[in-house]
Write a protein that holds these residues in place. Sequence first.
Motif, mmCIF file in Angstrom:
data_model
loop_
_atom_site.group_PDB
_atom_site.id
_atom_site.type_symbol
_atom_site.label_atom_id
_atom_site.label_comp_id
_atom_site.label_asym_id
_atom_site.label_seq_id
_atom_site.Cartn_x
_atom_site.Cartn_y
_atom_site.Cartn_z
ATOM 1 N N ASP A 95 1.040 -1.077 0.359
ATOM 2 C CA ASP A 95 0.529 0.305 -0.354
ATOM 3 C C ASP A 95 0.503 1.362 0.181
ATOM 4 O O ASP A 95 1.499 1.818 0.818
ATOM 5 N N PRO A 96 0.996 1.980 -1.021
ATOM 6 C CA PRO A 96 2.139 3.131 -1.281
ATOM 7 C C PRO A 96 1.502 4.368 -0.432
ATOM 8 O O PRO A 96 2.465 5.227 0.056
ATOM 9 N N ASN A 97 0.501 3.932 -0.658
ATOM 10 C CA ASN A 97 -0.183 5.429 0.932
ATOM 11 C C ASN A 97 0.552 5.779 1.947
ATOM 12 O O ASN A 97 0.293 5.921 3.697
ATOM 13 N N LEU A 98 0.811 4.111 2.940
ATOM 14 C CA LEU A 98 1.143 3.908 4.439
ATOM 15 C C LEU A 98 2.841 4.239 3.863
ATOM 16 O O LEU A 98 3.581 4.106 2.879
ATOM 17 N N ILE A 99 3.405 5.298 4.835
ATOM 18 C CA ILE A 99 4.816 5.265 4.767
ATOM 19 C C ILE A 99 5.112 5.348 6.488
ATOM 20 O O ILE A 99 4.520 5.961 7.271
ATOM 21 N N LEU A 100 6.537 4.796 6.305
ATOM 22 C CA LEU A 100 7.017 4.523 7.874
ATOM 23 C C LEU A 100 8.167 5.884 8.473
ATOM 24 O O LEU A 100 8.616 5.542 7.015
ATOM 25 N N VAL A 101 7.906 5.898 9.115
ATOM 26 C CA VAL A 101 8.430 7.735 9.684
ATOM 27 C C VAL A 101 9.577 7.232 10.540
ATOM 28 O O VAL A 101 8.598 6.907 11.953
ATOM 29 N N ASP A 102 10.886 7.706 10.766
ATOM 30 C CA ASP A 102 11.382 7.540 12.604
ATOM 31 C C ASP A 102 10.481 8.914 13.192
ATOM 32 O O ASP A 102 11.259 10.158 12.537
ATOM 33 N N LEU A 103 10.091 9.833 14.445
ATOM 34 C CA LEU A 103 9.846 10.229 14.882
ATOM 35 C C LEU A 103 10.875 10.459 16.470
ATOM 36 O O LEU A 103 10.629 9.730 16.795
ATOM 37 N N TYR A 104 11.634 11.408 16.454
ATOM 38 C CA TYR A 104 12.521 11.796 17.498
ATOM 39 C C TYR A 104 12.352 12.653 18.275
ATOM 40 O O TYR A 104 11.609 13.705 17.851
ATOM 41 N N PHE A 105 11.660 12.710 19.485
ATOM 42 C CA PHE A 105 10.942 13.235 20.451
ATOM 43 C C PHE A 105 12.298 14.313 21.495
ATOM 44 O O PHE A 105 13.253 13.482 21.664
#
Length: 168
Positions: free
Chosen positions: A105-115
């Motif tokens: 599903d190209p609409n789903l993107i995995l991204v890392d968030l840094y707090f």
Amino acid sequence: MIWELIATIFAGVGGAGIALLIRKISKQRAPKWLVPAFAGMAMLGFQIQGEYDWYQHQTSLLPEGVVVVKAVQEKAPWRPWSYLYPQTLRFIAADVANSAQNKVDPNLILVDLYFFERRSLAKRVPQIVDCSQGARTDFTQSFSTADSSPQNWHKLDKQDPLLTSVCS
């Protein structure tokens, strides 16, 4: 943090030195309490300046492709100056350059968030952003698009910086 403590002590010594110089120039007519007062003001001023410069310094250290998606400005009663000029002591950054698009599903993107938070270690939280639905959810090893229930997804505003930076 130890270097900040050492620098604060040196700021206090410098402030006390200025007060001692004022007393010497005034031929000891300036009050003695000026020395600890100048030392304390210098130390407090150094700490305040460090808190205000922290956000700009941290964002300047972020690598290319890491975008700040939220900055939290805070006011506190023990920092009365923060009511005039709120301080940014926390922010969230997204690693857009290393985000990965789902092959199914190209609409789903995995991204890392840094707090990031002042005087704390940065925390990394992997997120999945659904660009078509405008939502995000936590990534776990057991995540699957077939059994992801809608209650696990958090709706994002169309103008949300996370959505605009990841999905563009």
